[in-house]
Scaffold this motif. Structure first.
Motif, mmCIF file in Angstrom:
data_model
loop_
_atom_site.group_PDB
_atom_site.id
_atom_site.type_symbol
_atom_site.label_atom_id
_atom_site.label_comp_id
_atom_site.label_asym_id
_atom_site.label_seq_id
_atom_site.Cartn_x
_atom_site.Cartn_y
_atom_site.Cartn_z
ATOM 1 N N LYS A 34 6.400 -4.991 0.373
ATOM 2 C CA LYS A 34 4.930 -5.009 0.151
ATOM 3 C C LYS A 34 4.268 -6.270 -0.359
ATOM 4 O O LYS A 34 5.232 -7.288 -0.781
ATOM 5 N N LYS A 325 -0.708 -11.320 8.872
ATOM 6 C CA LYS A 325 0.426 -10.622 8.932
ATOM 7 C C LYS A 325 1.633 -11.682 9.436
ATOM 8 O O LYS A 325 1.521 -12.441 10.287
ATOM 9 N N LYS A 360 2.768 -4.379 8.822
ATOM 10 C CA LYS A 360 1.900 -3.055 8.283
ATOM 11 C C LYS A 360 1.003 -3.436 7.706
ATOM 12 O O LYS A 360 1.123 -3.881 6.456
ATOM 13 N N GLU A 361 -0.467 -3.259 7.983
ATOM 14 C CA GLU A 361 -1.559 -3.396 7.233
ATOM 15 C C GLU A 361 -1.609 -2.697 5.843
ATOM 16 O O GLU A 361 -1.916 -3.111 4.827
ATOM 17 N N GLU A 362 -1.203 -1.340 5.890
ATOM 18 C CA GLU A 362 -1.253 -0.582 4.793
ATOM 19 C C GLU A 362 -0.334 -1.161 3.548
ATOM 20 O O GLU A 362 -0.514 -0.731 2.374
ATOM 21 N N LEU A 363 0.709 -2.261 4.212
ATOM 22 C CA LEU A 363 1.527 -2.645 2.846
ATOM 23 C C LEU A 363 1.042 -3.870 2.170
ATOM 24 O O LEU A 363 1.676 -4.608 1.555
ATOM 25 N N LYS A 365 -2.251 -5.793 0.211
ATOM 26 C CA LYS A 365 -2.927 -5.552 -0.871
ATOM 27 C C LYS A 365 -3.750 -6.898 -1.126
ATOM 28 O O LYS A 365 -3.092 -7.814 -1.323
#
Length: 370
Positions: A34, A325, A360-363, A365
């Motif tokens: 992350k 990313k 991955k975008e959700e990882l 912040k």
């Protein structure tokens, strides 16, 4: 050699631990990590210029003050000459008969200063009559204080019953004659203007307290100010004194400061771009100008100018997933710090040995540190 089952179990346990440790290492090193990107935003200035209507957009008090005043001035360069002192007396008749006194009847003070009646006077028995008088001779010595006058033209017995009494000092024994200059006129106008402004300010304070009860917490905006001052004298005119007349009309709008700032804040927020937010309002930069003022209809239009500060939000296209990313720490910093909205960047990876932003975008912040 004897068989030892405990030793076999111990060896199995040790190999199991080593195997689990290796699996854990493999899991952590192969697992996608992350990233937390901490952004220190750089505030940007935003400017609002808007016209608000009273009372449509904001309630307020619309007031108007009208004043008139005149002053008497003398030329600076003047000459004193003897003139005729004048004043007023009350003629008292304590006798039982009416008394008629002709014009120029003499009135004598205890010091021997002689005055005369301006006009014929009829004094009824047991009555009193006011009359204008003038000094028989010019000069400052005729400017006497209030006193009792005898009337020499009457018989001695009547002089005790019929006499005159003054209640104010006689004036005009000395007359100033001077040459009026431009400076005299301008100084008189300046004095009158200052007097009118001070009086208008006092009246405004009184009216505001009467209307609002308490002035603290209110923003007072000058709506209109009309000042007219005229002098009766002309340059090079030979005169002892001259009048300067003036009038002032002041209109103003009183607004509750908290309500004004709330309105300004709402107006500012409406012009903030979607990817930014209002950080602060510079209250000291607030400027207001009356565009229209109608005291009769209690309406006004006020142009408001104020500055504020905005900062970038997490939803800015700058932080687009496709743009960051897979980038390494240095590449992310170089990319983000090129924008004027960003002052500094700090990236934290988890686990710590990760070097690139997850795919991955959700990882990922984004955190704005205000």
């Amino acid at each position: 050699m004897l068989y030892n089952p405990h030793k076999k179990i111990s060896i199995f346990f040790i190999f199991s631990l080593i195997f689990l440790f290796c699996l854990t290492l493999i899991f952590f090193f192969t697992k996608e990590g992350k990233a937390t990107i901490k952004v220190k935003p750089k505030p940007e200035e935003i400017f609002l210029e808007e016209t608000i209507k009273i009372p449509n957009d904001l309630n307020g008090e619309i007031l108007e003050i009208n004043l008139e005043k005149e002053i008497i001035s003398s030329p600076k360069a003047s000459l004193e000459i003897d003139s005729i002192a004048r004043g007023e007396v009350e003629i008292i008749n304590n006798s039982n008969g009416n008394q008629n006194l002709v014009r120029t009847t003499r009135l004598l003070s205890p010091e021997g200063i002689l005055f005369r009646l301006n006009h014929q006077v009829f004094v009824p028995a047991k009555g009193r009559v006011r009359a204008k008088v003038y000094a028989d001779k010019p000069g400052k010595e005729s400017e006497i204080e209030p006193t009792k006058f005898t009337i020499p033209g009457l018989s001695p017995p009547l002089q005790k019953l019929i006499y005159a009494q003054s209640f104010e000092r006689m004036k005009g024994g000395i007359k100033k004659i001077g040459l009026v200059t431009e400076k005299d006129i301008e100084e008189a106008k300046s004095i009158l203007e200052e007097d009118l402004n001070k009086e208008a300010e006092r009246k405004i304070q009184e009216k505001l307290k009467e209307k609002l009860g308490e002035i603290i917490g209110w923003k007072i905006i000058l709506g209109e100010k009309i000042l007219e001052i005229k002098s009766e004298a002309k340059p090079n005119q030979e005169i002892g004194e001259f009048k300067t007349k003036g009038k002032i009309k002041v209109g103003l709008v009183a607004l509750k400061e908290t309500e004004l700032l709330n309105l300004v804040k709402n107006l500012l927020e409406k012009i903030v771009p979607f990817d930014k937010k209002l950080k602060m309002i510079d209250e000291k930069s607030l400027k207001h100008t009356i565009k229209s003022f109608n005291s009769k209809d209690k309406k006004s239009e006020i142009e408001i100018k104020i500055k504020g500060k905005t900062i970038i939000k997490e939803n800015s296209p700058i932080f687009g997933f496709e743009k960051i990313k897979g980038l390494e720490k240095k590449a992310i910093k170089n990319y983000l710090e090129q924008y004027k909205e960003i002052e500094g960047v700090k990236i934290d990876f988890y686990p710590f040995w990760k070097k690139k932003v997850p795919l991955k975008e959700e990882l990922i912040k984004i955190k704005i540190e205000e």
